[in-house]
Design a protein around this motif. Sequence first.
Motif, PDB file in Angstrom:
ATOM      1  N   THR A  37      37.206  67.340 -19.626  1.00 45.41           N
ATOM      2  CA  THR A  37      38.921  66.974 -19.518  1.00 45.41           C
ATOM      3  C   THR A  37      39.105  66.546 -18.201  1.00 45.41           C
ATOM      4  N   ALA A  38      38.968  67.074 -17.302  1.00 45.03           N
ATOM      5  CA  ALA A  38      39.218  66.816 -15.944  1.00 45.03           C
ATOM      6  C   ALA A  38      38.628  66.295 -14.911  1.00 45.03           C
ATOM      7  N   ARG A  39      37.279  66.310 -15.942  1.00 39.66           N
ATOM      8  CA  ARG A  39      36.136  65.327 -15.308  1.00 39.66           C
ATOM      9  C   ARG A  39      36.925  63.379 -16.062  1.00 39.66           C
ATOM     10  N   ALA A  40      36.874  63.835 -17.161  1.00 40.89           N
ATOM     11  CA  ALA A  40      37.808  62.684 -17.743  1.00 40.89           C
ATOM     12  C   ALA A  40      39.225  62.087 -17.040  1.00 40.89           C
ATOM     13  N   VAL A  41      39.653  63.299 -16.191  1.00 40.29           N
ATOM     14  CA  VAL A  41      40.823  62.572 -15.356  1.00 40.29           C
ATOM     15  C   VAL A  41      40.477  61.637 -14.878  1.00 40.29           C
ATOM     16  N   LEU A  42      39.756  62.108 -14.179  1.00 38.61           N
ATOM     17  CA  LEU A  42      39.186  62.119 -12.283  1.00 38.61           C
ATOM     18  C   LEU A  42      38.633  60.166 -12.546  1.00 38.61           C
ATOM     19  N   ARG A  43      37.434  60.404 -13.756  1.00 38.83           N
ATOM     20  CA  ARG A  43      36.634  58.956 -14.602  1.00 38.83           C
ATOM     21  C   ARG A  43      38.046  58.152 -14.710  1.00 38.83           C
ATOM     22  N   ARG A  44      39.057  58.120 -15.693  1.00 36.56           N
ATOM     23  CA  ARG A  44      40.637  57.447 -15.934  1.00 36.56           C
ATOM     24  C   ARG A  44      40.640  56.632 -14.468  1.00 36.56           C
ATOM     25  N   ALA A  45      41.430  58.114 -13.807  1.00 34.85           N
ATOM     26  CA  ALA A  45      42.356  57.615 -12.224  1.00 34.85           C
ATOM     27  C   ALA A  45      41.381  56.049 -12.144  1.00 34.85           C
ATOM     28  N   VAL A  46      39.912  56.011 -11.488  1.00 35.77           N
ATOM     29  CA  VAL A  46      39.636  55.487 -10.581  1.00 35.77           C
ATOM     30  C   VAL A  46      38.860  54.382 -11.425  1.00 35.77           C
ATOM     31  N   GLU A  47      39.124  54.082 -13.119  1.00 42.45           N
ATOM     32  CA  GLU A  47      39.383  53.064 -14.048  1.00 42.45           C
ATOM     33  C   GLU A  47      41.243  51.763 -13.352  1.00 42.45           C
ATOM     34  N   LEU A  48      42.069  52.768 -13.154  1.00 39.58           N
ATOM     35  CA  LEU A  48      43.067  52.541 -12.977  1.00 39.58           C
ATOM     36  C   LEU A  48      43.461  52.269 -11.943  1.00 39.58           C
ATOM     37  N   GLY A  49      43.341  52.065 -10.381  1.00 39.82           N
ATOM     38  CA  GLY A  49      43.267  51.849  -9.819  1.00 39.82           C
ATOM     39  C   GLY A  49      43.389  53.161  -8.683  1.00 39.82           C
ATOM     40  N   VAL A  50      43.407  53.916  -8.714  1.00 37.58           N
ATOM     41  CA  VAL A  50      43.295  55.603  -8.137  1.00 37.58           C
ATOM     42  C   VAL A  50      42.480  55.315  -6.475  1.00 37.58           C
TER      43      VAL A  50
END
Length: 292
Positions: A37-50
């Motif tokens: 789940t933590a890795r999914a948060v990181l990947r999604r953050a980058v997808e959203l422009g973080v």
Amino acid sequence: MTDQFRLGGDLTVDRLGLGAMRLLRGGPGAPARDPETARAVLRRAVELGVTHIDTAHFYRGEDGSAGANALIREALSPYPGGLVIATKVGPVFGPDGPRQGTAAELRPQVEANLESLGLDRLDLVYLRIGLAGAPHGESLAERFAVLAALREEGLIRHLGVSNVVAAHLAEARTIAPVAAVQNNFHIAERDETAVLDACARSGIAFVPFFPLGGGRADIDDPGLAKVAGRHGATTRQVALAWLLALSPVTLAIPGTGSVAHLEENLTARSITLTEEDLADLPRVSARMRGGS
């Protein structure tokens, strides 16, 4: 309000980033979170422009197991271009609890961050001093000089200081350039406005840790609900928008271990506070907001 900031004058980051401390657990004593789940948060953050992730090698499991840096490396390496990873050194955690590290312990801490993140150079390293509140009257010169030397060696790109007062910032700047300050600051904790003002005058990033209170403070200022109602937003989203409205130099790094919460936090980027909104929230100087 611009959505980006040039950290250290050469690293462009989105002003709303991600703090990695909550990837492991929701808070002290809380159960460990699922690493996937933590890795999914990181990947999604980058997808959203973080483009700005804040971490530390000492963000580890209570049993000393692999920590936030390992999760970042597993999820995002090879790292996408434009991603800036900031980390912190200073505190030492042992069986007797945390203590403030010595100057001699800083190089090993920097090397541990390099290894766990899989990097040859760290974008931004903060020297964190003290353990709780900012330690007034304490010199950071010896420790900051060690980091300045590591910067000269090419192991660090930019330097920052954390948990400091204005005198610490001034002292550090006599040794090496300071790109960012990370202090405890949020809508209900505004004691460090002098540091924020000093950063604003010099174009230094001001990065509040615990931007939503960190579970240690009630941030429900009376004006938050009123402003949130106008924008169809949550009070937490408005609290983040308020931080970004304080000054062009403020960055925010809310942490989470939930994809849904991440997406909720990042929606704050779309909230532009009006003068009416700001009048209902704690006031800041026109200079901080970029006015005349």
